[in-house]
Design an enzyme around this catalytic site. Structure first.
Site, PDB file in Angstrom:
ATOM      1  CE  LYS A   1      -6.294  -0.337   4.804  1.00  0.00           C
ATOM      2  NZ  LYS A   1      -7.593  -0.568   4.135  1.00  0.00           N
TER       3      LYS A   1
ATOM      4  CG  HIS B   1      -6.707  -8.425   1.696  1.00  0.00           C
ATOM      5  ND1 HIS B   1      -6.965  -8.828   0.398  1.00  0.00           N
ATOM      6  CD2 HIS B   1      -6.434  -7.096   1.613  1.00  0.00           C
ATOM      7  CE1 HIS B   1      -6.837  -7.797  -0.414  1.00  0.00           C
ATOM      8  NE2 HIS B   1      -6.511  -6.745   0.294  1.00  0.00           N
TER       9      HIS B   1
ATOM     10  CE1 TYR C   1      -6.786  -7.102  -6.959  1.00  0.00           C
ATOM     11  CE2 TYR C   1      -6.974  -7.984  -4.751  1.00  0.00           C
ATOM     12  CZ  TYR C   1      -6.705  -6.938  -5.598  1.00  0.00           C
ATOM     13  OH  TYR C   1      -6.360  -5.716  -5.074  1.00  0.00           O
TER      14      TYR C   1
ATOM     15  NE  ARG D   1      -3.150  -3.687  -1.147  1.00  0.00           N
ATOM     16  CZ  ARG D   1      -2.668  -4.464  -0.185  1.00  0.00           C
ATOM     17  NH1 ARG D   1      -1.361  -4.676  -0.118  1.00  0.00           N
ATOM     18  NH2 ARG D   1      -3.463  -5.036   0.694  1.00  0.00           N
TER      19      ARG D   1
ATOM     20  CG  HIS E   1      -4.398   0.731  -3.989  1.00  0.00           C
ATOM     21  ND1 HIS E   1      -3.800   0.613  -2.745  1.00  0.00           N
ATOM     22  CD2 HIS E   1      -5.391  -0.194  -4.002  1.00  0.00           C
ATOM     23  CE1 HIS E   1      -4.411  -0.322  -2.042  1.00  0.00           C
ATOM     24  NE2 HIS E   1      -5.379  -0.841  -2.796  1.00  0.00           N
TER      25      HIS E   1
ATOM     26  NE  ARG F   1      -3.605  -2.088   2.845  1.00  0.00           N
ATOM     27  CZ  ARG F   1      -3.396  -3.214   3.541  1.00  0.00           C
ATOM     28  NH1 ARG F   1      -2.220  -3.398   4.141  1.00  0.00           N
ATOM     29  NH2 ARG F   1      -4.334  -4.130   3.651  1.00  0.00           N
TER      30      ARG F   1
END
Length: 301
Positions: A173, A268, A277, A245, A242, A149
């Protein structure tokens, strides 16, 4: 809503900033959404957070939608509300969370944009021997090599990179750390950058990537450099950090079919986030099928 109730919002924001160590941008988003919630409560004569009920929050979501807010923004607003009310329960200010069963309008499925391998190779083919050329090559190669990210890229310090092992330690995150592989091309670009980095960096600066003033590069600068390199490569579509990514995830999934591995690499928490995806990959496969299968070809009139 009196001052003491609004002070609880400030306490929550301090918790996000100091304990959970969320980025200033994320904390600002929480503040904006909770300000909207507080304003709604005042309009509905709700004097304290413990007076909030499920029907109030459904009205809050509905009124946000009728005012023109997108389903994605309403989803984010309700997520922030749930987090805030969870915090109040933890602090003994609430008994239950009325936002748990409140949902936003359904989001339309939107597939992420990607670059194919040839387009990515064009974008990464950065010429020149200036300091910014070495830096940009290293940044863009690492973005694609490890699927970072933007915030993860700019937070990297020198100590996070282990070129001998071919890995990079990333803080994502929720302040979660993961170790990611760094590919051969990215390692070469990073080695080149590290040889010249000291010519630009301030003596005490530990950031891996630095801007023209010798201190940590800003997200805005990375965005501008990506745009510039995209223009130089002649790519017609809008290019942003992004997108690296998205392309990283799509290319890995096309080759490996290992959804769990891609989930781990992307960081994730929920595999459903990674599954977008698979839709993109199926779209690619469907195009090949339509072009190749004898019974799938459209009849030529």
């Amino acid at each position: 809503m009196d001052v003491s109730q609004l002070e609880l919002v400030e306490s929550f924001l301090d918790h996000l900033k100091l304990e959970r160590r969320l980025s200033p941008h994320t904390v600002k988003s929480y503040r904006r959404d909770l300000d909207c919630l507080a304003e709604f409560c005042m309009q509905q004569s709700i004097a304290a957070w413990h007076e909030l009920r499920v029907h109030h929050l459904r009205h809050f979501a509905a009124s946000s939608y009728t005012s023109g807010l997108s389903p994605r923004s309403i989803q984010r607003r309700l997520s922030g509300t749930r987090s805030f009310l969870r915090y109040l329960i933890r602090e003994g200010r609430l008994q239950h969370n009325p936002a748990v069963d409140v949902s936003a309008p359904r989001l339309p499925k939107r597939l992420p944009a990607t670059l194919d391998a040839e387009q990515m190779a064009r974008l990464l083919d950065i010429k020149g021997d200036k300091l910014v050329d070495w830096r940009d090559r290293a940044m863009l190669e690492l973005l694609y090599s490890s699927g970072l990210r933007l915030a993860e890229l700019v937070r990297l310090d020198l100590g996070d990179l282990a070129l001998a092992d071919g890995t990079v330690r990333v803080t994502g995150k929720g302040n979660k750390t993961r170790i990611l592989p760094v590919g051969r091309w990215a390692r070469a670009a990073l080695s080149g950058w590290l040889r010249v980095r000291a010519n630009l960096a301030l003596v005490e600066e530990m950031a891996l990537f630095i801007g023209p003033r010798g201190c940590r590069i800003s997200p805005r600068t990375v965005q501008e450099r990506v745009k510039l390199r995209a223009r130089e490569s002649g790519l017609p579509q809008r290019i942003y950090p992004h997108l690296f990514r998205h392309s990283f995830a799509t290319h890995l999934l096309e080759s490996s079919r290992d959804l769990r591995a891609v989930q781990e690499l992307l960081g994730h928490a929920d595999i459903s986030t990674t599954q977008i995806y698979t839709h993109l990959d199926f779209q690619h496969l469907a195009q090949i099928y339509d072009k190749s299968h004898p019974r799938a070809r459209r009849q030529v009139k």
